[in-house]
Motif scaffolding. Structure first.
Motif, PDB file in Angstrom:
ATOM      1  N   LYS A 115       2.685  -0.141  15.382  1.00 36.51           N
ATOM      2  CA  LYS A 115       1.702   0.053  14.315  1.00 36.51           C
ATOM      3  C   LYS A 115       2.230   1.020  13.259  1.00 36.51           C
ATOM      4  O   LYS A 115       2.080   0.788  12.047  1.00 36.51           O
ATOM      5  N   THR A 116       2.874   2.096  13.703  1.00 39.92           N
ATOM      6  CA  THR A 116       3.446   3.076  12.769  1.00 39.92           C
ATOM      7  C   THR A 116       4.520   2.442  11.899  1.00 39.92           C
ATOM      8  O   THR A 116       4.554   2.642  10.675  1.00 39.92           O
ATOM      9  N   ARG A 118       4.879  -0.735  11.193  1.00 35.82           N
ATOM     10  CA  ARG A 118       4.259  -1.714  10.283  1.00 35.82           C
ATOM     11  C   ARG A 118       3.709  -1.015   9.041  1.00 35.82           C
ATOM     12  O   ARG A 118       3.869  -1.484   7.915  1.00 35.82           O
ATOM     13  N   GLN A 119       3.039   0.112   9.273  1.00 35.84           N
ATOM     14  CA  GLN A 119       2.438   0.840   8.155  1.00 35.84           C
ATOM     15  C   GLN A 119       3.508   1.468   7.267  1.00 35.84           C
ATOM     16  O   GLN A 119       3.398   1.457   6.039  1.00 35.84           O
ATOM     17  N   THR A 120       4.577   1.994   7.906  1.00 35.34           N
ATOM     18  CA  THR A 120       5.633   2.645   7.141  1.00 35.34           C
ATOM     19  C   THR A 120       6.383   1.649   6.260  1.00 35.34           C
ATOM     20  O   THR A 120       6.678   1.913   5.091  1.00 35.34           O
ATOM     21  N   LYS A 122       5.282  -1.333   5.461  1.00 34.56           N
ATOM     22  CA  LYS A 122       4.330  -2.199   4.748  1.00 34.56           C
ATOM     23  C   LYS A 122       4.613  -3.675   5.018  1.00 34.56           C
ATOM     24  O   LYS A 122       4.697  -4.506   4.095  1.00 34.56           O
TER      25      LYS A 122
END
Length: 261
Positions: A115-116, A118-120, A122
């Motif tokens: 999840k981290t 993916r967010q980093t 984008k």
């Protein structure tokens, strides 16, 4: 363990070309909470399967839906990963409760890493892996962990310890002298070896008495019992007062049994 059926589709759908390749996204297996009972070989296997799971979750997210039961699982949360492992299994004891708990800890850690990242980076969502595919990877981690991860233990009380001693596994001729007095050296030797594997529930009943506490024997007893949740009990040989009371209790039970016969 038989793999679950998976739906048709490509498990490794490509992302937009401007994103870095998936193998450049770091996966840190060193932070995984491996159970102390897991061997180095099995840790490597868990890490390898964890990397495959991580790649999948980075591509497609961390929320999965069990269509048959209409359940939604966010596997970044330990309790949700645990629920996904045991849902729709009809409690056929594919895994034990300690095994599922340890697996859920590892899976949630992998999911949070994914999840981290993916967010980093984008990442836009690709085609989601099937629920069955992700659950199969979780099952592979559970299989590598084994059924005995961080199982609960308890000290036997006098009644249960006496029951274990009067099981056919202990020779009464060796346990008592001709006067019916307990041979304490023999009692202590046997007590340090005997264990009880007990199912947990509203009514607690032992389902296996073992002469040897080796993990392979405990695992075999758990498997043969079909018990999902269990604990392992030992005679508290470190407690001198308990052992003295146990000797007197065994003598009382033995003499009472002789009188009845």
């Amino acid at each position: 363990m038989e793999p679950k059926k998976t739906t048709n589709g490509n498990f490794f759908d490509v992302m937009h070309a401007d994103h870095p390749p998936i193998d450049q996204v770091s996966f840190n297996a060193c932070t995984l909470p491996f159970p102390a009972s897991t061997s180095s070989r099995m840790r490597r296997k868990i890490s390898d399967v964890g990397k495959v799971l991580f790649d999948s979750l980075v591509r497609t997210g961390v929320v999965y839906i069990d269509q048959s039961n209409k359940c939604v699982f966010d596997i970044t949360r330990v309790e949700s990963a645990y629920a996904m492992l045991i849902t729709d299994r009809d409690f056929d004891v594919r895994q034990t409760a300690p095994q599922c708990s340890a697996t859920a800890l590892i899976v949630s850690r992998i999911a949070n890493q994914a999840k981290t990242f993916r967010q980093t980076l984008k990442f836009s969502a690709g085609k989601r892996d099937s629920y069955e595919r992700v659950l199969h990877l979780m099952d592979m981690i559970a299989e590598a962990i084994g059924p005995l991860a961080s199982y609960r233990t308890f000290d036997m009380d006098l009644e249960l310890a006496a029951t274990v001693f009067f099981d056919d596994s202990v020779s009464r001729e060796k346990l008592f002298d001709i006067a019916g007095n307990c041979r304490k050296d023999f009692m202590f030797s046997e007590a340090s070896r005997l264990i009880v594997v007990k199912g947990e529930g509203s009514v607690l009943q032992s389902f296996a008495v073992l002469k040897d506490a080796k993990p392979v024997h405990i695992a075999r007893a758990v498997k043969h019992s079909g018990c999902f949740d269990f604990s392992v009990g030992r005679v508290p040989t470190h407690d001198e007062q308990f052992m003295a009371s146990l000797a007197k209790h065994l003598e009382h039970v033995f003499r009472r049994a002789k009188m009845l016969h």
